[in-house]
Design a protein around this motif. Structure first.
Motif, PDB file in Angstrom:
ATOM      1  N   LEU A  49       0.828  -1.211   0.000  1.00  0.00           N
ATOM      2  CA  LEU A  49       0.000   0.000   0.000  1.00  0.00           C
ATOM      3  C   LEU A  49       0.852   1.247   0.000  1.00  0.00           C
ATOM      4  O   LEU A  49       0.626   2.177  -0.772  1.00  0.00           O
ATOM      5  CB  LEU A  49      -0.885   0.021   1.257  1.00  0.00           C
ATOM      6  CG  LEU A  49      -2.243  -0.649   1.167  1.00  0.00           C
ATOM      7  CD1 LEU A  49      -2.975  -0.476   2.478  1.00  0.00           C
ATOM      8  CD2 LEU A  49      -3.050  -0.054   0.022  1.00  0.00           C
ATOM      9  N   LEU A  50       1.862   1.275   0.862  1.00  0.00           N
ATOM     10  CA  LEU A  50       2.621   2.512   1.045  1.00  0.00           C
ATOM     11  C   LEU A  50       3.586   2.804  -0.095  1.00  0.00           C
ATOM     12  O   LEU A  50       3.950   3.949  -0.303  1.00  0.00           O
ATOM     13  CB  LEU A  50       3.371   2.491   2.380  1.00  0.00           C
ATOM     14  CG  LEU A  50       2.474   2.537   3.630  1.00  0.00           C
ATOM     15  CD1 LEU A  50       3.308   2.683   4.874  1.00  0.00           C
ATOM     16  CD2 LEU A  50       1.462   3.656   3.543  1.00  0.00           C
ATOM     17  N   ILE A  51       4.027   1.749  -0.827  1.00  0.00           N
ATOM     18  CA  ILE A  51       4.878   2.068  -1.969  1.00  0.00           C
ATOM     19  C   ILE A  51       4.057   2.263  -3.241  1.00  0.00           C
ATOM     20  O   ILE A  51       4.585   2.622  -4.273  1.00  0.00           O
ATOM     21  CB  ILE A  51       5.981   1.006  -2.228  1.00  0.00           C
ATOM     22  CG1 ILE A  51       5.379  -0.330  -2.606  1.00  0.00           C
ATOM     23  CG2 ILE A  51       6.918   0.887  -1.053  1.00  0.00           C
ATOM     24  CD1 ILE A  51       6.417  -1.326  -3.083  1.00  0.00           C
ATOM     25  N   SER A  52       2.740   2.023  -3.143  1.00  0.00           N
ATOM     26  CA  SER A  52       1.910   2.140  -4.341  1.00  0.00           C
ATOM     27  C   SER A  52       1.490   3.612  -4.523  1.00  0.00           C
ATOM     28  O   SER A  52       1.567   4.407  -3.591  1.00  0.00           O
ATOM     29  CB  SER A  52       0.670   1.265  -4.194  1.00  0.00           C
ATOM     30  OG  SER A  52      -0.169   1.851  -3.224  1.00  0.00           O
ATOM     31  N   PRO A  53       1.056   3.973  -5.728  1.00  0.00           N
ATOM     32  CA  PRO A  53       0.724   5.388  -5.977  1.00  0.00           C
ATOM     33  C   PRO A  53      -0.615   5.802  -5.383  1.00  0.00           C
ATOM     34  O   PRO A  53      -1.471   6.344  -6.082  1.00  0.00           O
ATOM     35  CB  PRO A  53       0.721   5.470  -7.506  1.00  0.00           C
ATOM     36  CG  PRO A  53       0.419   4.095  -7.962  1.00  0.00           C
ATOM     37  CD  PRO A  53       0.988   3.167  -6.948  1.00  0.00           C
ATOM     38  N   LEU A  54      -0.810   5.545  -4.088  1.00  0.00           N
ATOM     39  CA  LEU A  54      -2.045   5.988  -3.437  1.00  0.00           C
ATOM     40  C   LEU A  54      -2.035   7.514  -3.338  1.00  0.00           C
ATOM     41  O   LEU A  54      -0.990   8.119  -3.147  1.00  0.00           O
ATOM     42  CB  LEU A  54      -2.120   5.421  -2.021  1.00  0.00           C
ATOM     43  CG  LEU A  54      -2.611   3.998  -1.842  1.00  0.00           C
ATOM     44  CD1 LEU A  54      -2.733   3.694  -0.362  1.00  0.00           C
ATOM     45  CD2 LEU A  54      -3.953   3.799  -2.518  1.00  0.00           C
ATOM     46  N   PRO A  55      -3.206   8.141  -3.450  1.00  0.00           N
ATOM     47  CA  PRO A  55      -3.223   9.615  -3.390  1.00  0.00           C
ATOM     48  C   PRO A  55      -3.104  10.153  -1.959  1.00  0.00           C
ATOM     49  O   PRO A  55      -3.908  10.960  -1.533  1.00  0.00           O
ATOM     50  CB  PRO A  55      -4.565   9.975  -4.017  1.00  0.00           C
ATOM     51  CG  PRO A  55      -5.418   8.778  -3.777  1.00  0.00           C
ATOM     52  CD  PRO A  55      -4.523   7.590  -3.758  1.00  0.00           C
ATOM     53  N   ILE A  56      -2.089   9.700  -1.227  1.00  0.00           N
ATOM     54  CA  ILE A  56      -1.847  10.278   0.100  1.00  0.00           C
ATOM     55  C   ILE A  56      -0.844  11.410  -0.088  1.00  0.00           C
ATOM     56  O   ILE A  56       0.222  11.197  -0.639  1.00  0.00           O
ATOM     57  CB  ILE A  56      -1.252   9.234   1.070  1.00  0.00           C
ATOM     58  CG1 ILE A  56      -2.104   7.963   1.069  1.00  0.00           C
ATOM     59  CG2 ILE A  56      -1.129   9.813   2.460  1.00  0.00           C
ATOM     60  CD1 ILE A  56      -1.467   6.826   1.829  1.00  0.00           C
ATOM     61  N   ARG A  57      -1.209  12.574   0.402  1.00  0.00           N
ATOM     62  CA  ARG A  57      -0.323  13.730   0.199  1.00  0.00           C
ATOM     63  C   ARG A  57       0.752  13.780   1.280  1.00  0.00           C
ATOM     64  O   ARG A  57       0.501  13.453   2.434  1.00  0.00           O
ATOM     65  CB  ARG A  57      -1.120  15.036   0.259  1.00  0.00           C
ATOM     66  CG  ARG A  57      -2.159  15.169  -0.818  1.00  0.00           C
ATOM     67  CD  ARG A  57      -1.502  15.502  -2.148  1.00  0.00           C
ATOM     68  NE  ARG A  57      -2.398  15.150  -3.254  1.00  0.00           N
ATOM     69  CZ  ARG A  57      -2.024  15.169  -4.514  1.00  0.00           C
ATOM     70  NH1 ARG A  57      -0.774  15.459  -4.830  1.00  0.00           N
ATOM     71  NH2 ARG A  57      -2.876  14.852  -5.454  1.00  0.00           N
ATOM     72  N   ALA A  58       1.935  14.167   0.885  1.00  0.00           N
ATOM     73  CA  ALA A  58       2.999  14.374   1.868  1.00  0.00           C
ATOM     74  C   ALA A  58       3.768  15.610   1.448  1.00  0.00           C
ATOM     75  O   ALA A  58       3.562  16.143   0.365  1.00  0.00           O
ATOM     76  CB  ALA A  58       3.911  13.162   1.913  1.00  0.00           C
ATOM     77  N   GLU A  59       4.671  16.060   2.309  1.00  0.00           N
ATOM     78  CA  GLU A  59       5.472  17.226   1.973  1.00  0.00           C
ATOM     79  C   GLU A  59       6.922  16.818   1.813  1.00  0.00           C
ATOM     80  O   GLU A  59       7.426  15.998   2.568  1.00  0.00           O
ATOM     81  CB  GLU A  59       5.378  18.268   3.091  1.00  0.00           C
ATOM     82  CG  GLU A  59       4.159  19.137   3.005  1.00  0.00           C
ATOM     83  CD  GLU A  59       4.157  20.166   4.130  1.00  0.00           C
ATOM     84  OE1 GLU A  59       5.082  20.138   4.970  1.00  0.00           O
ATOM     85  OE2 GLU A  59       3.223  20.985   4.162  1.00  0.00           O
ATOM     86  N   ASP A  60       7.608  17.398   0.828  1.00  0.00           N
ATOM     87  CA  ASP A  60       9.032  17.126   0.741  1.00  0.00           C
ATOM     88  C   ASP A  60       9.786  18.137   1.608  1.00  0.00           C
ATOM     89  O   ASP A  60       9.174  18.911   2.351  1.00  0.00           O
ATOM     90  CB  ASP A  60       9.507  17.141  -0.718  1.00  0.00           C
ATOM     91  CG  ASP A  60       9.456  18.508  -1.349  1.00  0.00           C
ATOM     92  OD1 ASP A  60       9.165  19.484  -0.624  1.00  0.00           O
ATOM     93  OD2 ASP A  60       9.695  18.598  -2.558  1.00  0.00           O
ATOM     94  N   PHE A  61      11.097  18.156   1.532  1.00  0.00           N
ATOM     95  CA  PHE A  61      11.863  19.004   2.440  1.00  0.00           C
ATOM     96  C   PHE A  61      11.687  20.499   2.147  1.00  0.00           C
ATOM     97  O   PHE A  61      12.114  21.347   2.909  1.00  0.00           O
ATOM     98  CB  PHE A  61      13.348  18.622   2.397  1.00  0.00           C
ATOM     99  CG  PHE A  61      13.600  17.299   3.066  1.00  0.00           C
ATOM    100  CD1 PHE A  61      13.567  17.201   4.461  1.00  0.00           C
ATOM    101  CD2 PHE A  61      13.844  16.158   2.325  1.00  0.00           C
ATOM    102  CE1 PHE A  61      13.791  15.993   5.086  1.00  0.00           C
ATOM    103  CE2 PHE A  61      14.072  14.946   2.949  1.00  0.00           C
ATOM    104  CZ  PHE A  61      14.042  14.870   4.330  1.00  0.00           C
ATOM    105  N   PHE A  62      11.093  20.825   1.005  1.00  0.00           N
ATOM    106  CA  PHE A  62      10.838  22.243   0.699  1.00  0.00           C
ATOM    107  C   PHE A  62       9.362  22.584   0.874  1.00  0.00           C
ATOM    108  O   PHE A  62       8.881  23.570   0.336  1.00  0.00           O
ATOM    109  CB  PHE A  62      11.273  22.549  -0.740  1.00  0.00           C
ATOM    110  CG  PHE A  62      12.732  22.313  -0.975  1.00  0.00           C
ATOM    111  CD1 PHE A  62      13.678  23.103  -0.330  1.00  0.00           C
ATOM    112  CD2 PHE A  62      13.161  21.299  -1.812  1.00  0.00           C
ATOM    113  CE1 PHE A  62      15.021  22.880  -0.531  1.00  0.00           C
ATOM    114  CE2 PHE A  62      14.502  21.075  -2.016  1.00  0.00           C
ATOM    115  CZ  PHE A  62      15.441  21.868  -1.370  1.00  0.00           C
ATOM    116  N   GLN A  63       8.647  21.726   1.596  1.00  0.00           N
ATOM    117  CA  GLN A  63       7.207  21.904   1.812  1.00  0.00           C
ATOM    118  C   GLN A  63       6.383  21.900   0.529  1.00  0.00           C
ATOM    119  O   GLN A  63       5.292  22.447   0.492  1.00  0.00           O
ATOM    120  CB  GLN A  63       6.929  23.190   2.611  1.00  0.00           C
ATOM    121  CG  GLN A  63       6.894  22.981   4.110  1.00  0.00           C
ATOM    122  CD  GLN A  63       8.209  23.363   4.747  1.00  0.00           C
ATOM    123  OE1 GLN A  63       8.794  24.371   4.390  1.00  0.00           O
ATOM    124  NE2 GLN A  63       8.681  22.551   5.670  1.00  0.00           N
TER     125      GLN A  63
END
Lengths: 496, 302
Positions: free
Chosen positions: A146-160
């Motif tokens: 689930l977590l490596i799949s392209p689920l539409p869970i949003r996250a932030e990278d180091f530049f927000q």
């Protein structure tokens, strides 16, 4: 020991000295202990090891997130801090859903440990408790997928910047250890009964010794397969790493089959392989029969011949190439001989025309002699009186060949053919073709294995290369299964 | 020489078998001799004969060998790398295969079926070049000598051959020893291992030849900067200059050995290198031939 007494005769002698107790206490104790310990280890890994990694390969920043960090961060209202290598403490965000899912996994592992504790202290053995362990294993497999799949869970990278969860986070090595360990614990719970507990004790040290091969299998056989499958469907970029790279579905396969060279690649692979299979089965067979039929009085001669014909097998392809080069280069012996006959110099090594012939001849030189061993062994097991009887009846050598020799080893021949056909996508031989490779012969020298080297490794198209390997293995296993089925049905031999 | 008791047909058949087998043996042997002859040729003789040196040169010289060892020290470094990796791989590989094979051969060992399943699966379903490369990279083994040793330490085929061997040992001995109170470890040490010297010899020799001959792993795992980790076989392949165009282009230092100057023709230097690289295998072969053949038998009988 007590259980051993019930099964093994050694117990009978011991029984005279010590009365066996029938409670099976030691068995239940060990089983519960293993269950509890494995549960605790798994829990500790999940709690203290970095199971989740937030990574930006491009920047070279990666932050490990342990279960503990997750819980503390959640308690602080979903604001997390972790230590990035070389940078120090950084603050970051983890989306709610993955947090909760991982936490649930940790709770599940605690439940498994608790079940183990219950078994241990109440001195009972509940086989169904195995499903706690299997549960943990399956849960984390599903979670990983689930977590490596392209689920539409949003996250932030180091530049927000907003990115997808899998592009910033991935589960790390310890999770795979957890999956394996809990699967093994489950198997242990389910597979070990009072009956084979004695055997388990008997062979206990070997499980310890097995750790080295097991780690090697996991690292160099199973993990690459997993990686290959994932990479086949991802657009691998150095900057984003394996896990952070974008999923592209079947794009690589489409690219692969639209590639201008794919037709040669596949055709050459199958064509060269089939020719090599013929060379490696037919010629050794003929030679083995001839060696076998050389009269017994000349066994010394036969031994000398056998010794000589095995030699080339032990040379590397580099050496074989070197020798072929000596014969075939522009001022080599063959061209010199041709010159004496007044024939113009031919560049054998750099012309398409001779390429496949040269491959087959060098391959034959290296392997035909060695290939005789297996047929020779089969011939040796034929009942010698058959030949004598045939001779008395007046059967000539060819008749004996046709009516005794060939039928007797037919099953070996069929088996060898079937085995080789199963490997048809790999037999073409990457090493050999790479050594004989040069630009003018490219069209003939491209097979799957050489293509993988040029396109995949040299051109750094890792995704495309993985897709090709995936295709190769997948078709390969289908062929092996088919051929094995065929072999089982029509001969008495099968691979398994 | 041939006493034919039977018909003319019998005699002809014998003659055909005799001749073809002999011819094939010569075909196997001659290229080897030819390589050796060429390595001994001097520049003058090579030019005079227009490259037609088919037998021992009239004035054999070891100049090519001298040049190889005198031009630079790469040859010694690469020999050392080859020897080291061969030693480590052989010892490690034989032990690992033996352990796996022994465990797989214990009929009563709980979990044996699962393990066999995994091993057979890995034989038939492997990963390709790139995933394997990435694993080695992730383990930080690239450009170390371990990249030539660890990834190929476990050979499941050899483990299965070990399994065949151990499973075929008479189990009565083991069972009775077990009943006498011998533990499995003692049994392995005192009964099984002494009986299995031939199989250890066979498998070790196979691994030894495999690892002496391997060059492709060096090509993918070790770059030009770390050329002091290149094994001999890879070094030899580089002097033929085919792959340099795909392998980062610079193998200049290595090419130095087969430069144009000097009193020996290039080809002689190349062949001398080839002879050096195959010599260990060739020297060892006659002594161990029976073990090699036995190994194949054991692998074949399944």
């Amino acid at each position: 020991m007590r259980e051993a007494a019930e099964i093994l005769p050694r117990g009978e002698r011991e029984a005279g000295r010590k009365l066996p107790q029938r409670d099976g206490g030691s068995f239940v104790f060990v089983k519960g202990l293993v269950f509890l310990l494995a549960g605790l280890i798994i829990f500790c890994i999940l709690f203290f090891a970095d199971i989740l990694v937030k990574e930006d390969s491009g920047l070279g920043i990666s932050v490990g997130v342990s279960g503990l960090t997750l819980i503390i961060g959640m308690a602080k209202g979903f604001s997390f801090t972790g230590v990035a290598q070389g940078i120090g403490e950084v603050a970051f965000e983890v989306p709610v859903l993955p947090c909760v899912l991982i936490l649930a996994g940790i709770v599940l592992s605690l439940a498994a440990a608790a079940a183990g504790a219950a078994d241990l202290f109440m001195r009972r053995s509940v086989r169904k408790n195995a499903f706690f362990s299997f549960g943990v294993s399956i849960y984390f497999i599903v979670l990983t997928v689930l977590l490596i799949s392209p689920l539409p869970i949003r996250a932030e990278d180091f530049f927000q910047n907003e990115v997808l969860f899998y592009q910033q986070f991935h589960l790390s090595g310890p999770v795979f250890v957890v999956i394996l360990l809990s699967a093994l614990t489950g198997a242990f719970q389910l597979g070990i009964s009072e009956k084979n507990y004695a055997n388990l004790k008997r062979y206990a040290p070997f499980y310890g010794m097995l750790i080295i091969p097991a780690v090697l299998i996991v690292l160099f056989c199973i993990y690459p397969i997993f990686l290959q499958t994932v990479m086949s469907f991802k657009d691998y970029r150095l900057a984003t790493g394996i896990w952070g790279s974008t999923w592209v579905g079947f794009d690589h396969f489409v690219t692969m089959f639209r590639d201008g060279e794919i037709v040669y690649v596949l055709w050459n692979t199958v064509y060269i392989s089939l020719l090599k299979i013929v060379v490696s089965i037919l010629f050794p067979l003929i030679l083995a029969i001839m060696l076998f039929d050389i009269s017994g009085k000349l066994s010394g001669y036969r031994k000398v011949v056998q010794t000589l014909i095995y030699i080339p097998h032990f040379f590397s392809w580099v050496v074989v190439y070197a020798i072929a080069y000596a014969f075939l280069n522009n001022e080599g012996v063959i061209n010199s001989l041709l010159a004496q006959l007044g024939i113009a110099e031919k560049s054998f090594l750099t012309s398409e025309r001779y390429f496949i012939t040269i491959q087959l001849v060098t391959f034959g030189w290296k392997e035909i002699g060695w290939g005789t061993i297996i047929y020779y062994a089969a011939l040796m097991s034929i009942d010698g009186t058959l030949f004598d009887a045939a001779k008395v009846d007046g059967a000539g050598p060819l008749k004996r060949l046709w009516h005794i020799t060939v039928p007797s080893i037919l099953s070996v021949i069929v088996f060898m053919s079937v085995l080789s056909l199963g490997n048809v996508l790999k037999t073409a031989g990457g090493e050999q073709l790479l050594l004989f490779y040069n630009v003018p012969v490219r069209k003939k020298a491209l097979v799957i294995d050489t293509w993988l080297y040029f396109r995949g490794l040299s051109d750094l198209e890792y995704g495309l290369g993985s897709a090709m390997s995936f295709f190769q293995s997948f078709i390969g296993i289908l062929l092996v299964l088919g051929c094995n089925w065929f072999s089982k049905k029509f001969t008495d031999r099968a691979i398994w | 020489m041939l006493k034919s008791k039977g018909s003319v047909g019998e005699f002809i058949y014998q003659a055909v078998c005799f001749t073809i087998a002999g011819l094939f043996a010569l075909v196997c042997l001659y290229p080897l001799l030819y390589t050796f002859f060429v390595s001994l040729v001097s520049k003058a003789e090579w030019t005079d004969s227009n490259g037609l040196v088919m037998f021992l040169p009239r004035h054999p010289t070891f100049a090519a060998y001298v040049r190889i060892f005198k031009t630079n020290t790469y040859i010694l470094t690469s020999l050392w790398v080859s020897v080291l990796k061969t030693l480590l791989r052989t010892v490690g590989g034989a032990v690992v295969a033996a352990i796996l094979g022994y465990v797989l051969s214990r009929q009563k060992l709980p979990g044996k079926k699962l393990l066999t399943g995994v091993v057979v699966f890995t034989i038939f379903f492997g990963a390709g070049l790139i995933p394997n490369y990435m694993v080695v990279q992730e383990l930080n083994l690239v450009n170390t000598i371990w990249s030539l040793i660890v990834p190929c330490l476990l050979n499941t085929w050899y483990a299965l051959i070990f399994k065949q061997f151990f499973a075929a040992l008479p189990s009565e001995v083991e069972e009775s020893a077990y009943l006498d109170g011998t533990t499995e470890l003692q049994m392995l040490w005192k009964i099984i291992l002494p009986m299995s010297k031939p199989i250890f010899a066979s498998i070790s020799l196979f691994i030894m030849v495999d690892s002496w001959n391997s060059w492709f792993d060096a090509m993918i795992y070790i770059d030009v900067v770390h050329s002091d980790l290149w094994p001999l076989q890879y070094y030899v392949s580089l002097t033929f200059n085919n792959l340099t165009q795909v392998d980062q282009g610079t193998a200049g230092d290595w090419q130095e050995i087969v430069g144009t100057s000097g009193d020996v023709p290039d080809i002689a230097v190349r062949m001398a290198l080839t002879i050096i690289s195959l010599l260990p295998v060739l020297v060892a072969y006659p002594f161990f031939q029976k073990y090699f053949v036995k190994g194949v038998y054991m692998g074949a009988i399944k």
